[in-house]
Write a protein that holds these residues in place. Structure first.
Motif, PDB file in Angstrom:
ATOM      1  N   ASP A  80       3.616   8.791  22.245  1.00  0.00           N
ATOM      2  CA  ASP A  80       2.316   9.427  22.476  1.00  0.00           C
ATOM      3  C   ASP A  80       1.228   8.831  21.592  1.00  0.00           C
ATOM      4  OD1 ASP A  80       3.485  11.257  24.302  1.00  0.00           O
ATOM      5  OD2 ASP A  80       4.200  12.475  22.622  1.00  0.00           O
ATOM      6  N   ASN A  81       1.436   7.605  21.151  1.00  0.00           N
ATOM      7  CA  ASN A  81       0.481   6.912  20.280  1.00  0.00           C
ATOM      8  C   ASN A  81       0.283   7.634  18.960  1.00  0.00           C
ATOM      9  OD1 ASN A  81      -0.054   4.789  22.135  1.00  0.00           O
ATOM     10  ND2 ASN A  81      -1.407   6.161  23.275  1.00  0.00           N
ATOM     11  N   GLY A  82       1.318   8.349  18.536  1.00  0.00           N
ATOM     12  CA  GLY A  82       1.268   9.041  17.257  1.00  0.00           C
ATOM     13  C   GLY A  82       2.370   8.561  16.334  1.00  0.00           C
ATOM     14  N   ILE A  83       2.445   9.206  15.171  1.00  0.00           N
ATOM     15  CA  ILE A  83       3.444   8.878  14.165  1.00  0.00           C
ATOM     16  C   ILE A  83       4.263  10.130  13.866  1.00  0.00           C
ATOM     17  CG2 ILE A  83       3.842   8.144  11.791  1.00  0.00           C
ATOM     18  CD1 ILE A  83       2.794   5.885  13.395  1.00  0.00           C
ATOM     19  N   ASP A  84       5.582  10.004  13.916  1.00  0.00           N
ATOM     20  CA  ASP A  84       6.472  11.089  13.530  1.00  0.00           C
ATOM     21  C   ASP A  84       6.986  10.847  12.114  1.00  0.00           C
ATOM     22  OD1 ASP A  84       6.272  12.330  16.005  1.00  0.00           O
ATOM     23  OD2 ASP A  84       7.996  11.260  16.836  1.00  0.00           O
TER      24      ASP A  84
END
Length: 229
Positions: A152-156
């Motif tokens: 989702d174009n994020g960072i976990d």
């Protein structure tokens, strides 16, 4: 995605070694690698002979370091040469390695610190305890936190609590050469079950000759093998 490269890629590195001293731009070096690799591959096809095996003679002929990297769950192996090296506020030396098609892996004294160009990359890692364990060749337990890119174009953020142990002292053989190593293993919780990080460290100077490191739920385990330092 890291392409599966056979020993042809290492032969291409032999050709590239003389012109990869770090002064060219990344794009120029990548283009040189591609050109040399394609020419070598075409020449082997025309000759109708199989590609050369990875031998100790080939490795010893390299004029730059070489790293073999395998993403286990993709059955994908590539050979990388150094791109940059630096020190920052964290422990150890940060070295970035890259392939001819610009896939990169960054190691902090052998601990995976980042990847680029593989998909679901490791953005960064906080693993000071692991780096200190490698430097001292002794078990030091602590946190191992990964910041992994998601779909989702994020960072976990994946925060792990790890216990380091000494598995044993071995003689590790890499393509015909033996190295006296201590095998350290981190067993970590904080994800779905236990994940592990294994390091085979030279007992003389803390070089990580081989490792197997969990790199997030999508990348899974990445193996590294230092062919020449």
């Amino acid at each position: 995605m890291m392409k599966r490269l056979t020993s042809l890629a290492l032969a291409a590195i032999v050709l590239l070694a003389g012109c990869s001293g770090g002064t060219d731009t990344q794009g120029t070096q990548s283009a040189q690698f591609r050109t040399l690799y394609d020419a070598y591959r075409d020449g082997r096809r025309q000759a109708g002979t199989p590609p050369p095996a990875i031998t100790r003679e080939v490795i010893d002929s390299l004029t730059v370091p070489a790293l073999e990297v395998t993403v286990e769950n993709r059955n994908s192996t590539a050979f990388l040469v150094p791109f940059s090296e630096r020190r920052d506020s964290g422990p150890g030396v940060v070295r970035t390695w890259r392939t001819g098609n610009d896939v990169q892996i960054t190691l902090r004294d052998g601990v995976i610190a980042a990847t680029r160009g593989i998909a679901f990359d490791v953005g960064s890692v906080d693993a000071d305890a692991a780096v200190q364990a490698i430097q001292t060749r002794s078990p030091i337990s602590g946190k191992h936190t990964l910041y992994v890119k998601n779909g989702d174009n994020g960072i976990d953020e994946i925060a792990l609590e790890c216990e380091m142990r000494t598995v044993g002292h071995d003689d590790l053989v890499i393509v015909g050469r033996s190295f006296p190593v201590v095998h350290l293993q981190e067993n970590c919780t904080g994800w779905k079950g236990v994940v592990a990080f294994d390091y085979w460290i030279d007992r003389r100077d803390a070089t990580v000759w081989q490792s197997r490191q969990w790199s997030g739920p999508d990348l899974g385990y990445i193996r590294t093998r230092l062919l020449k330092k």
